[in-house]
Design an enzyme around this catalytic site. Structure first.
Site, short mmCIF file in Angstrom:
data_model
loop_
_atom_site.label_atom_id
_atom_site.label_comp_id
_atom_site.label_asym_id
_atom_site.label_seq_id
_atom_site.Cartn_x
_atom_site.Cartn_y
_atom_site.Cartn_z
N ARG A 43 36.01 49.65 33.05
CA ARG A 43 36.53 48.54 32.28
C ARG A 43 38.20 48.39 32.23
O ARG A 43 38.66 49.50 32.68
CB ARG A 43 36.38 48.80 30.72
CG ARG A 43 34.61 48.79 30.48
CD ARG A 43 34.52 49.32 29.01
NE ARG A 43 33.11 49.20 28.53
CZ ARG A 43 32.11 50.19 28.79
NH1 ARG A 43 32.70 51.39 29.24
NH2 ARG A 43 30.84 50.13 28.38
N LYS A 67 34.28 53.58 25.85
CA LYS A 67 33.95 53.27 24.60
C LYS A 67 33.30 54.17 23.77
O LYS A 67 32.35 54.89 24.31
CB LYS A 67 32.76 51.80 24.35
CG LYS A 67 33.55 50.76 25.11
CD LYS A 67 32.59 49.39 24.73
CE LYS A 67 33.20 48.20 25.16
NZ LYS A 67 32.27 47.23 25.14
N HIS A 135 37.02 42.12 34.57
CA HIS A 135 35.57 41.96 34.05
C HIS A 135 34.79 41.24 35.24
O HIS A 135 33.68 41.63 35.51
CB HIS A 135 35.65 41.21 32.74
CG HIS A 135 34.42 41.72 31.99
ND1 HIS A 135 34.28 42.98 31.44
CD2 HIS A 135 33.20 41.01 31.89
CE1 HIS A 135 33.08 43.14 30.80
NE2 HIS A 135 32.39 41.90 31.13
N ARG A 138 34.06 43.84 37.35
CA ARG A 138 33.10 44.73 37.02
C ARG A 138 31.79 44.19 37.22
O ARG A 138 30.79 45.29 37.83
CB ARG A 138 33.62 44.94 35.54
CG ARG A 138 32.65 46.00 34.82
CD ARG A 138 33.16 46.44 33.19
NE ARG A 138 32.27 46.76 32.38
CZ ARG A 138 31.81 47.84 32.27
NH1 ARG A 138 32.24 48.92 33.27
NH2 ARG A 138 30.95 48.34 31.43
N HIS A 161 27.28 51.96 30.10
CA HIS A 161 26.31 51.11 29.19
C HIS A 161 25.30 52.03 28.40
O HIS A 161 25.06 53.09 28.88
CB HIS A 161 25.41 50.12 29.74
CG HIS A 161 26.43 49.09 30.53
ND1 HIS A 161 25.91 48.07 31.61
CD2 HIS A 161 27.63 48.35 30.25
CE1 HIS A 161 27.09 47.33 31.85
NE2 HIS A 161 27.96 47.65 30.92
N TYR A 170 25.01 42.38 34.04
CA TYR A 170 26.12 42.67 34.82
C TYR A 170 25.64 42.43 36.52
O TYR A 170 26.33 42.33 37.13
CB TYR A 170 26.65 43.89 34.71
CG TYR A 170 27.57 44.19 33.70
CD1 TYR A 170 28.84 44.12 34.03
CD2 TYR A 170 27.17 44.01 32.23
CE1 TYR A 170 29.88 44.25 32.91
CE2 TYR A 170 28.21 44.17 31.31
CZ TYR A 170 29.64 43.99 31.56
OH TYR A 170 30.49 44.31 30.58
#
Length: 186
Positions: A43, A67, A135, A138, A161, A170
């Protein structure tokens, strides 16, 4: 947001990848940026916050804090080592003393800011004629990983994820699905 329809995420096709790579190939800084995103799927925030000490050249791994503070390790291919070494040599000349960010600003020698990264991608987009941003790289990583035979579960782990349905978003497999359909229903 409730009731909002997600637009189809985009990714780079092979011709776009070739054009972008050709454009950046003689620039250690730009090559590093493009290839790190493309080969790891990290990211934007992870890219900017990764420390120099997170890099393990021997194991070809990068420690990422994603995250929610989740730690994961992303691998990079042998082919990336020369790009990485060129970048690290460039970085050694530019970084201010005591700066441990992996990614630094060429102007200040300090950790790169989001606005600087956005400006770099805006310039790359204009120069190549291809709308490119982190992104999108990604999504390209996820799609390429699937096309090369990785499972959705493996890609999920690499992208950091929690839910497989996010990973499915994705990974773009339309051409594969169309080919399978044509074989099944000639």
């Amino acid at each position: 947001e409730r009731g909002r329809v997600k637009s189809d995420p985009s990714y780079l096709d092979n011709q776009e990848l070739i054009r972008i790579r050709q454009y950046v190939q003689s620039n250690a800084f730009l090559s590093f940026i493009i290839e790190l995103f493309l080969l790891t799927g990290i990211r934007r925030a992870e890219f900017l916050e990764t420390s120099l000490t997170s890099l393990d050249l021997d194991a070809r791994k990068l420690k990422i804090v994603g995250k929610g503070g989740k730690v994961r390790y992303v691998r990079f291919p042998q082919s990336f080592l020369s790009i990485l070494r060129d970048y690290l040599s460039w970085r050694a000349d530019k970084a201010k003393e005591g700066i441990f960010n992996l990614v630094i600003s060429p102007k200040t020698g300090e950790g790169m800011k989001i606005s600087e990264l956005e400006y770099i991608f805006k310039r790359l987009s204009k120069a190549t004629g291809i709308h490119i941003y982190p992104h999108k790289l990604r999504h390209t990583f996820g799609t390429l990983a699937r096309q090369k035979g990785m499972t959705l579960e493996q890609i999920k782990k690499l992208l950091g994820h929690s839910n497989i349905s996010t990973t499915e978003w994705y990974v773009h497999i339309e051409p594969e699905v169309e080919e399978a359909y044509d074989k099944a229903f000639p």
